[in-house]
Design an enzyme around this catalytic site. Sequence first.
Site: not given
Ligand code: SAH
Length: 351
Positions: A97, A341
């Site tokens: 995606e 996110c």
């Molecule tokens: N693997 C990398 C890139 C993904 S970024 C990383 O973890 O940084 C995706 C972002 O969204 C990250 O900061 C992650 O922690 C956040 N995220 C993941 N699940 C989420 C959720 N349920 N609600 C809000 N943010 C979330």
Amino acid sequence: MIKPASDQRDIRDLSFEELEAHLSSIGEKAFRATQIFEWIYQKNAWSFDAMANLPKELRERLKAEFLLQPNTIAEKMISSEGTTKFLFDLHDHEKIESVLIPTATRTTACISTQAGCKFGCKFCASGIGGWSRNLTCAEIVTQVLHVKEESLKHERPLSNIVFMGTGEPLDNFDNLFKAIRIINAPNGIGIGARHITISTVGLVPRIKELAKQNLQIELAISLHGFDNESRNLLMPVNRKYPFDELVDACREHFKQTKRQITFEYILIKDVTCTDKAVESLKKAFKGIVCKMNLIPYNPVSEFGHKTPSREEMFRFRDQLEDAGIHATIRTPRGRDVAAACGQLRHAHKEK
Ligand code: SAH
């Protein structure tokens, strides 16, 4: 998307220098590389036939040697505020995606770097279907090309790239940086390094390597825990690269690059959005110049977490600000099409 014949490469897997070298090896002039790059990355050509200023024989030769085609778009969903999510079906039927996020000041592409994710954070949908493979450089830049094309329908052209889609960018380091160089190059997509952000779960050795790349890209760290124990519970990767080691690596990164790091911190009711968390963050971040990006938890049905109330989130932010930690709350975008996110998924296989 057409599966490549065994001897056909995707031309978007070639850096500018590799393309130049290839062209000279077949007796072509070096300036053809510039023309080809402009067609692909600036004029969004999806076929060699479109490259009108190349001689026909060269176009035919390139067609026989290389692939250059759009991704298959399995689904395109547009949220009420204009956030657009693409679901792409890759040649091996892996699904990834990408998201276009238009706001009042910028237009951002959120790009995936792996099919699925191995890191299994206990709040994120991307890890639920497991991990399949790294994306190639071509698969990374092609996402950007699609989002860029879509951005033309909006007020502002594509201005920013965030590697915050599925997967862990620093776990696919070589392909990621090859793609970033194409995205950044003036004869490529031409997005300034300062407008490109890599977000990581915190792979400490790779963070140390980043400074050596000599690119002024932005770094965002998915912190989410406020100490070692809380981070262990939310992010299994913390057992390998513990909280303190990660924060130390960030201090070091700042010293070397002088670039401020953004920490992403998820706000989960009664878990991360508490007074105890504020106290602990105050201690850990003493003397660190950083931004804290507070992300309200976006609901993912597999996890039992709750989003705090507005009052709780603003109180948390104010407490950090009072302690000298610059904190802002990220506006959730695209929740209604599961494009926010943590809502991007790998598990689309049955579709
Ligand atoms: N693997 C990398 C890139 C993904 S970024 C990383 O973890 O940084 C995706 C972002 O969204 C990250 O900061 C992650 O922690 C956040 N995220 C993941 N699940 C989420 C959720 N349920 N609600 C809000 N943010 C979330």
